[in-house]
Scaffold this motif. Structure first.
Motif, mmCIF file in Angstrom:
data_model
loop_
_atom_site.group_PDB
_atom_site.id
_atom_site.type_symbol
_atom_site.label_atom_id
_atom_site.label_comp_id
_atom_site.label_asym_id
_atom_site.label_seq_id
_atom_site.Cartn_x
_atom_site.Cartn_y
_atom_site.Cartn_z
ATOM 1 N N GLU A 152 44.500 26.751 31.859
ATOM 2 C CA GLU A 152 45.482 27.841 31.016
ATOM 3 C C GLU A 152 44.565 28.951 30.804
ATOM 4 O O GLU A 152 45.004 30.188 30.904
ATOM 5 N N GLN A 153 43.141 29.025 30.966
ATOM 6 C CA GLN A 153 42.515 30.155 30.838
ATOM 7 C C GLN A 153 42.598 30.910 32.308
ATOM 8 O O GLN A 153 42.508 32.232 32.335
ATOM 9 N N ILE A 154 42.716 30.333 33.376
ATOM 10 C CA ILE A 154 42.791 30.881 34.719
ATOM 11 C C ILE A 154 44.150 31.557 34.758
ATOM 12 O O ILE A 154 44.177 32.606 35.260
ATOM 13 N N ARG A 155 45.217 30.971 34.139
ATOM 14 C CA ARG A 155 46.437 31.623 34.211
ATOM 15 C C ARG A 155 46.417 32.789 33.436
ATOM 16 O O ARG A 155 47.263 33.611 33.724
ATOM 17 N N GLY A 156 45.323 32.841 32.371
ATOM 18 C CA GLY A 156 45.384 34.154 31.732
ATOM 19 C C GLY A 156 44.588 35.215 32.143
ATOM 20 O O GLY A 156 44.542 36.190 31.490
ATOM 21 N N ILE A 157 43.863 34.946 33.320
ATOM 22 C CA ILE A 157 43.396 36.139 33.961
ATOM 23 C C ILE A 157 43.984 37.251 34.209
ATOM 24 O O ILE A 157 45.141 36.959 35.146
ATOM 25 N N ARG A 158 44.139 38.541 33.876
ATOM 26 C CA ARG A 158 45.044 39.510 34.122
ATOM 27 C C ARG A 158 44.307 40.372 35.169
ATOM 28 O O ARG A 158 45.043 41.108 36.319
ATOM 29 N N PRO A 199 34.156 50.827 31.803
ATOM 30 C CA PRO A 199 35.088 49.952 32.518
ATOM 31 C C PRO A 199 36.116 49.366 31.364
ATOM 32 O O PRO A 199 35.592 49.136 30.103
ATOM 33 N N ILE A 200 37.290 49.132 31.847
ATOM 34 C CA ILE A 200 38.130 48.757 30.916
ATOM 35 C C ILE A 200 38.014 47.044 30.781
ATOM 36 O O ILE A 200 38.592 46.710 31.921
ATOM 37 N N ILE A 201 37.367 46.564 29.834
ATOM 38 C CA ILE A 201 37.075 45.057 29.923
ATOM 39 C C ILE A 201 37.857 44.434 28.612
ATOM 40 O O ILE A 201 37.776 44.997 27.598
ATOM 41 N N THR A 202 38.853 43.358 28.960
ATOM 42 C CA THR A 202 39.411 42.969 27.924
ATOM 43 C C THR A 202 39.006 41.234 27.984
ATOM 44 O O THR A 202 38.715 40.695 28.958
ATOM 45 N N PRO A 203 39.585 40.612 26.821
ATOM 46 C CA PRO A 203 39.134 39.214 27.091
ATOM 47 C C PRO A 203 40.103 38.260 28.217
ATOM 48 O O PRO A 203 39.763 37.356 28.642
ATOM 49 N N GLU A 204 41.005 39.206 28.831
ATOM 50 C CA GLU A 204 41.702 38.671 29.976
ATOM 51 C C GLU A 204 41.150 38.883 31.424
ATOM 52 O O GLU A 204 41.594 38.710 32.234
ATOM 53 N N THR A 205 40.018 39.700 31.055
ATOM 54 C CA THR A 205 39.072 40.125 32.266
ATOM 55 C C THR A 205 38.268 39.048 32.730
ATOM 56 O O THR A 205 37.493 38.580 31.778
ATOM 57 N N LEU A 206 38.068 38.684 33.945
ATOM 58 C CA LEU A 206 37.118 37.680 34.433
ATOM 59 C C LEU A 206 36.203 38.686 35.221
ATOM 60 O O LEU A 206 36.524 39.438 36.326
#
Length: 609
Positions: free
Chosen positions: A288-294, A336-343
């Protein structure tokens, strides 16, 4: 993994072991230990940190006995600590083992032994070996080791003692190097010749699948299956410095030649038995976390950044996730534009690179998950990242990185495939095809290394020039950047790498009669366009050396000289095409009389911003 020493004979083994380990300090390590049979039985001293710490402990409580084993550890399984240090024992404290390499199926073996009542105290794969041998022992240590080895998968070199047979030392080699030193009334084992050179120059070099039984009176060589071997000893006439380099003139050349092993080790245990799936147990992200990476940011410095450029293409191609690459020293300062969906993937050979660490901390502050690719267990990057993929390249001594860089490429391939499996962005058949091709890479690297003399001849011509260009497109451009960096950092030749299509936007002004241009043309979908760019520089008098794939007969019609790279899938070509460029840099530096391993103004680990 790192350094192994063993002794049986008339001397005090503690002194021999410590002196032998000192001779192996050049290999790099994070802890050290010895096991010695004393009047009170098997005694062990080990500690995290430098060998001097262990020496200090032994001064306070020395061990006296004529047989023992010692080890300096470069952590792979488990952080550097006293408990994780070698030698390891079983619960009875009657069996002791030192080990270099990796036991791929250690988890399954550990679970089986735990079910039998064995209790483990360390995080290592090595401790499993001592418990396994103990469980199989029936009065014959050689037989028990043979049975244990047959159940172990991976690459390893072993030194084994048991209190039940205190006059015997058993040694085993499978892929990881091990030598036997033969003396008068004494015998030795070592992971490298320097460990025993002070005491004897007569050695047996064990081949894969061989083992030895040592007593003070002699050495018996045999296969793991138990067939005895007759062999003449090899007389070492190298000096100690040469011996440390395993006969190579420089550490850099040794490390270039260690790349097939580094490839195998980094892939080891990360490909399932079917050969169709990647396993990354160290990556704790849920599906689920991997699928959440944008989006993904790859952040690194120098050579590691160049590995990241290949990683960008690999991940975008396989996982279909947008990837940005950043030089770590610039990353924080561009907001840089970093969000919780950024790996955020940080890459560092040492795990202590200051700029990369700062970028890691900024990414975590902004809520991103951080995955590290590093070569050093227990390093700052490894400790602070959420997930870590270790590159099992082993210690790298030369300042110019070679095997650490190519191991980073392998790590990116594994990660890209792992993400693709989870996201189902690629067909299973294509993933299996890539995995099969990856497993063939070590052999293809060995084929390239066999052509070193051809590269040397080219390098000696290149070394006469003060300026040089590398060009390529797509993945070839990423490798051109790394090839150019290698050349300038150790040969001091001014070298620049360009995306071949950019030449006409200004760089052609620098092309003059006779200037060398290294042109990479290994990507089929860009081949014709690359040839057009090559013609632009040949028309202006450049001397072009072209790298192409075996079977291509077209490039030779356009360039002055060619070098063929073994065929593989285009996505994997960087893992091969960089090898001749590393050799080119090495031989060019040598031709100019430079210090290959310690280039001016540079350090191995950059720990300041």
């Amino acid at each position: 993994m790192c350094g192994i020493v063993g002794y049986v004979g008339k001397r005090n083994s503690q002194e021999v072991l410590i002196e032998g380990l000192k001779k192996l300090e050049y290999r790099g390590y994070d802890s050290a230990g010895i096991a010695v049979f004393t009047e009170g039985g098997l005694q062990i001293r080990k500690s995290k940190g430098r060998l001097a710490i262990l020496e200090s402990q032994l001064q306070q409580a020395p061990l006296s006995g004529g047989i023992g084993i010692g080890h300096t550890r470069w952590a792979t399984h488990g952080k550097p600590s006293d408990i994780n240090s070698h030698p390891h024992t079983d619960n009875s404290q009657k069996f002791s083992v030192v080990h270099n390499g990796i036991i791929e199926n250690y988890i399954a073996l550990k679970e089986e032994l735990q079910a039998q009542g064995h209790v483990f105290v360390s995080e290592t794969d090595t401790e499993v070996i001592s418990h396994l041998i103990a469980s199989l022992y029936d009065g014959d240590i050689v037989k028990a080791v043979q049975q244990a080895v047959k159940r172990m998968k991976g690459a390893f070199a072993l030194g084994v003692l048991t209190e039940y047979e205190p006059e015997k030392l058993v040694a085993v080699r499978l892929q990881s190097p091990l030598i036997i030193g033969v003396g008068e009334g004494e015998n030795f084992i070592g992971s490298d010749i320097p460990a025993i050179l002070e005491y004897t120059r007569n050695v047996y070099i064990l081949n894969d699948g061989e083992m030895a039984l040592l007593t003070k009176d002699g050495v018996e060589l045999m296969t793991i299956e138990g067939n005895f071997i007759s062999r003449e000893t090899f007389h070492v006439d190298w000096d100690i410095t040469t011996a440390e380099k395993a006969g190579f003139d420089h550490f850099m050349l040794k490390e270039i030649h260690e790349q097939p092993k580094a490839y195998r080790d980094t892939m080891s245990s990360r490909i399932d038995e079917s050969g169709r799936k990647v396993i990354l147990n160290e990556v704790k992200m849920t599906p689920e976390q991997i699928r959440g990476i944008r989006n993904i940011h790859i952040v690194a410095c120098g050579t590691a950044y160049h590995a990241g450029l290949v990683g960008k293409t690999v991940i975008e191609h396989l996982a279909r996730i947008p990837v940005e690459t950043d030089v770590a020293s610039e990353y924080r300062y561009r907001s840089p534009i970093i969000t919780p969906e950024t790996l955020v993937i940080v890459v560092s050979q040492s795990g202590e690179t200051a700029d990369t660490l700062a970028a890691l901390r900024e990414a975590r502050r902004c809520g991103a998950r951080v995955l590290a690719i590093t070569n050093v267990v227990g390093s700052s990057v490894a400790r602070e990242a959420d997930d870590v993929i270790f590159t099992w390249a082993g210690p790298e001594i030369a300042v110019a990185s070679t095997k650490a860089y190519t191991s980073q490429l392998i790590a990116f391939y594994l990660l890209g495939l792992y993400l693709a499996q989870t996201l189902e962005t690629q067909e299973e058949a294509y993933i299996a095809e890539l995995i099969a091709a990856m497993q063939q890479l070590p052999g293809k690297v060995e084929a390239l290394l066999a052509q070193a003399e051809t590269v040397k001849q080219v390098a000696e011509q290149v070394a006469k020039h003060d300026n040089l260009f590398f060009i390529g497109r797509g993945l070839d451009y990423a490798i051109a950047l790394e090839g150019s960096l290698k050349l300038k950092e150790i040969s001091y030749i001014h070298s620049e790498a360009y995306a071949a299509g950019e030449l006409k936007h200004g760089t052609l002004a620098l092309i003059e009669e006779g200037i060398p241009v290294i042109a990479l043309a290994t990507q089929p979908d860009l081949f014709e366009k690359t040839v057009s760019n090559i013609k632009e520089v040949t028309a202006r008098g450049a001397y072009v050396i072209g790298l192409h794939t075996e079977g291509d007969n077209e490039l030779a019609k356009t360039v002055d000289q060619t070098f063929a790279i073994p065929e593989t899938l285009p996505l994997l070509m960087p893992a091969l095409s960089i090898i001749p460029l590393q050799l080119l840099s090495y031989y060019a530096s040598l031709a100019r009389g430079n210090d290959v391993d310690k280039p001016r103004n540079l350090a191995k680990s950059v720990t300041v911003e």
